[in-house]
Design a protein around this motif. Structure first.
Motif, PDB file in Angstrom:
ATOM      1  N   SER A 107     -18.835  10.512  -1.100  1.00 47.76           N
ATOM      2  CA  SER A 107     -18.830  11.640  -0.165  1.00 47.76           C
ATOM      3  C   SER A 107     -17.409  11.865   0.340  1.00 47.76           C
ATOM      4  O   SER A 107     -16.599  10.929   0.364  1.00 47.76           O
ATOM      5  N   LEU A 108     -17.123  13.076   0.720  1.00 47.46           N
ATOM      6  CA  LEU A 108     -15.794  13.412   1.240  1.00 47.46           C
ATOM      7  C   LEU A 108     -15.491  12.565   2.478  1.00 47.46           C
ATOM      8  O   LEU A 108     -14.383  12.037   2.621  1.00 47.46           O
ATOM      9  N   ALA A 109     -16.485  12.396   3.347  1.00 50.17           N
ATOM     10  CA  ALA A 109     -16.301  11.589   4.557  1.00 50.17           C
ATOM     11  C   ALA A 109     -15.939  10.134   4.212  1.00 50.17           C
ATOM     12  O   ALA A 109     -15.022   9.559   4.804  1.00 50.17           O
ATOM     13  N   LYS A 110     -16.640   9.559   3.239  1.00 45.10           N
ATOM     14  CA  LYS A 110     -16.353   8.174   2.812  1.00 45.10           C
ATOM     15  C   LYS A 110     -14.969   8.090   2.165  1.00 45.10           C
ATOM     16  O   LYS A 110     -14.251   7.108   2.335  1.00 45.10           O
ATOM     17  N   PHE A 111     -14.613   9.126   1.403  1.00 45.28           N
ATOM     18  CA  PHE A 111     -13.285   9.141   0.781  1.00 45.28           C
ATOM     19  C   PHE A 111     -12.212   9.143   1.866  1.00 45.28           C
ATOM     20  O   PHE A 111     -11.263   8.356   1.804  1.00 45.28           O
ATOM     21  N   TYR A 112     -12.349  10.020   2.870  1.00 43.13           N
ATOM     22  CA  TYR A 112     -11.369  10.070   3.958  1.00 43.13           C
ATOM     23  C   TYR A 112     -11.256   8.709   4.639  1.00 43.13           C
ATOM     24  O   TYR A 112     -10.165   8.231   4.922  1.00 43.13           O
ATOM     25  N   GLU A 113     -12.404   8.088   4.884  1.00 47.59           N
ATOM     26  CA  GLU A 113     -12.439   6.776   5.545  1.00 47.59           C
ATOM     27  C   GLU A 113     -11.675   5.744   4.698  1.00 47.59           C
ATOM     28  O   GLU A 113     -10.823   5.012   5.205  1.00 47.59           O
ATOM     29  N   GLY A 114     -11.961   5.696   3.411  1.00 48.73           N
ATOM     30  CA  GLY A 114     -11.305   4.752   2.508  1.00 48.73           C
ATOM     31  C   GLY A 114      -9.817   5.019   2.382  1.00 48.73           C
ATOM     32  O   GLY A 114      -9.003   4.085   2.364  1.00 48.73           O
ATOM     33  N   PHE A 115      -9.448   6.299   2.311  1.00 44.73           N
ATOM     34  CA  PHE A 115      -8.037   6.643   2.146  1.00 44.73           C
ATOM     35  C   PHE A 115      -7.234   6.265   3.393  1.00 44.73           C
ATOM     36  O   PHE A 115      -6.130   5.741   3.290  1.00 44.73           O
ATOM     37  N   GLU A 116      -7.796   6.505   4.570  1.00 40.79           N
ATOM     38  CA  GLU A 116      -7.084   6.153   5.809  1.00 40.79           C
ATOM     39  C   GLU A 116      -6.924   4.632   5.917  1.00 40.79           C
ATOM     40  O   GLU A 116      -5.888   4.147   6.372  1.00 40.79           O
ATOM     41  N   ALA A 117      -7.930   3.874   5.463  1.00 45.52           N
ATOM     42  CA  ALA A 117      -7.817   2.404   5.447  1.00 45.52           C
ATOM     43  C   ALA A 117      -6.713   1.993   4.467  1.00 45.52           C
ATOM     44  O   ALA A 117      -5.915   1.093   4.756  1.00 45.52           O
ATOM     45  N   TYR A 118      -6.660   2.657   3.321  1.00 46.03           N
ATOM     46  CA  TYR A 118      -5.616   2.398   2.314  1.00 46.03           C
ATOM     47  C   TYR A 118      -4.229   2.695   2.894  1.00 46.03           C
ATOM     48  O   TYR A 118      -3.296   1.922   2.720  1.00 46.03           O
ATOM     49  N   ARG A 119      -4.109   3.786   3.632  1.00 49.44           N
ATOM     50  CA  ARG A 119      -2.817   4.139   4.251  1.00 49.44           C
ATOM     51  C   ARG A 119      -2.322   3.044   5.184  1.00 49.44           C
ATOM     52  O   ARG A 119      -1.125   2.791   5.262  1.00 49.44           O
ATOM     53  N   LYS A 120      -3.233   2.401   5.895  1.00 50.56           N
ATOM     54  CA  LYS A 120      -2.853   1.343   6.840  1.00 50.56           C
ATOM     55  C   LYS A 120      -2.224   0.152   6.118  1.00 50.56           C
ATOM     56  O   LYS A 120      -1.507  -0.623   6.731  1.00 50.56           O
ATOM     57  N   THR A 121      -2.492  -0.006   4.832  1.00 46.81           N
ATOM     58  CA  THR A 121      -1.936  -1.135   4.087  1.00 46.81           C
ATOM     59  C   THR A 121      -0.499  -0.866   3.633  1.00 46.81           C
ATOM     60  O   THR A 121       0.182  -1.795   3.205  1.00 46.81           O
ATOM     61  N   TRP A 122      -0.049   0.363   3.690  1.00 49.32           N
ATOM     62  CA  TRP A 122       1.259   0.709   3.132  1.00 49.32           C
ATOM     63  C   TRP A 122       2.414  -0.027   3.776  1.00 49.32           C
ATOM     64  O   TRP A 122       3.302  -0.502   3.100  1.00 49.32           O
ATOM     65  N   SER A 123       2.422  -0.130   5.102  1.00 51.47           N
ATOM     66  CA  SER A 123       3.564  -0.759   5.753  1.00 51.47           C
ATOM     67  C   SER A 123       3.626  -2.248   5.415  1.00 51.47           C
ATOM     68  O   SER A 123       4.690  -2.768   5.137  1.00 51.47           O
ATOM     69  N   SER A 124       2.475  -2.931   5.402  1.00 51.72           N
ATOM     70  CA  SER A 124       2.478  -4.352   5.076  1.00 51.72           C
ATOM     71  C   SER A 124       2.742  -4.561   3.586  1.00 51.72           C
ATOM     72  O   SER A 124       3.350  -5.539   3.193  1.00 51.72           O
ATOM     73  N   GLU A 125       2.288  -3.608   2.760  1.00 50.75           N
ATOM     74  CA  GLU A 125       2.491  -3.699   1.309  1.00 50.75           C
ATOM     75  C   GLU A 125       3.973  -3.773   0.962  1.00 50.75           C
ATOM     76  O   GLU A 125       4.383  -4.535   0.121  1.00 50.75           O
ATOM     77  N   SER A 126       4.774  -2.975   1.638  1.00 51.78           N
ATOM     78  CA  SER A 126       6.195  -2.920   1.279  1.00 51.78           C
ATOM     79  C   SER A 126       6.924  -4.210   1.673  1.00 51.78           C
ATOM     80  O   SER A 126       8.033  -4.439   1.240  1.00 51.78           O
ATOM     81  N   ALA A 127       6.281  -5.045   2.490  1.00 51.31           N
ATOM     82  CA  ALA A 127       6.918  -6.296   2.898  1.00 51.31           C
ATOM     83  C   ALA A 127       6.870  -7.355   1.793  1.00 51.31           C
ATOM     84  O   ALA A 127       7.705  -8.225   1.737  1.00 51.31           O
ATOM     85  N   SER A 128       5.874  -7.260   0.915  1.00 49.85           N
ATOM     86  CA  SER A 128       5.771  -8.275  -0.146  1.00 49.85           C
ATOM     87  C   SER A 128       6.858  -8.075  -1.195  1.00 49.85           C
ATOM     88  O   SER A 128       7.276  -6.956  -1.468  1.00 49.85           O
ATOM     89  N   GLY A 129       7.310  -9.163  -1.766  1.00 46.87           N
ATOM     90  CA  GLY A 129       8.438  -9.144  -2.700  1.00 46.87           C
ATOM     91  C   GLY A 129       8.254  -8.230  -3.896  1.00 46.87           C
ATOM     92  O   GLY A 129       9.134  -7.450  -4.223  1.00 46.87           O
ATOM     93  N   GLN A 130       7.108  -8.302  -4.536  1.00 44.63           N
ATOM     94  CA  GLN A 130       6.865  -7.502  -5.744  1.00 44.63           C
ATOM     95  C   GLN A 130       6.929  -6.013  -5.413  1.00 44.63           C
ATOM     96  O   GLN A 130       7.563  -5.236  -6.125  1.00 44.63           O
TER      97      GLN A 130
END
Length: 171
Positions: A107-130
């Protein structure tokens, strides 16, 4: 079906950007870096939920990086035909939310929910070496796109100008 005003602004623009990246990578014109590595740096700077870009006023160029990230996230493990199915569904008069769920299986609502959760990982993601290494390579690729510009002042997009100056302070 996807050019109508009825379609989500972020979806139409993100799909166009994503498909052009995909075609350019498939043609061997740019390295096989993931599409997100080309877009994440600018997408991180966008304020507001993806949903807030369903029908924004005017053009917010940095948001196009977010739109592309959204389509990349949506299309993970999905056939490219799903994009076409969505457009056909909307074109045949189906509501956007029904067309979305039918084409993408979420559902569009579930997609928005999942995408916003994914966005929250971006800042911590860039901290890892790889990811740091991938981000640096993406930054080098991004800077290379300004190499042939005689002067950064030739770039009319404010974000592009800023990026150019960041890559080439003396241009």
């Amino acid at each position: 079906g996807c050019t109508k005003d009825a379609v989500l602004k972020w979806f139409g623009e993100g799909m166009a950007e994503w498909l052009s990246y995909k075609a350019t990578i498939d043609a061997g014109q740019i390295p096989k870096l993931s599409i997100s590595q080309f877009n994440i740096r600018q997408a991180k700077q966008v304020v507001g939920s993806l949903q807030s870009f369903e029908s924004p006023e005017g053009i917010n160029l940095p948001a196009y990086f977010l739109y592309t990230m959204a389509i990349d996230y949506l299309m993970k493990d999905k056939p490219i035909k799903a994009l076409d199915n969505f457009c056909v569904n909307v074109g045949s008069g189906m509501s956007v939310s029904n067309a979305f769920e039918s084409a993408f299986g979420i559902s569009l609502a579930k997609f928005y929910e999942g995408f916003e959760a994914y966005r929250k990982t971006w800042s911590s993601e860039s901290a890892s070496g790889q990811n740091k290494a991938a981000e640096e390579q993406a930054t080098q690729e991004h800077c290379a796109s300004f190499a042939s510009v005689p002067s950064c002042s030739y770039i009319t997009d404010p974000q592009g100008y800023k990026d150019c100056k960041q890559c080439y302070p003396n241009k």
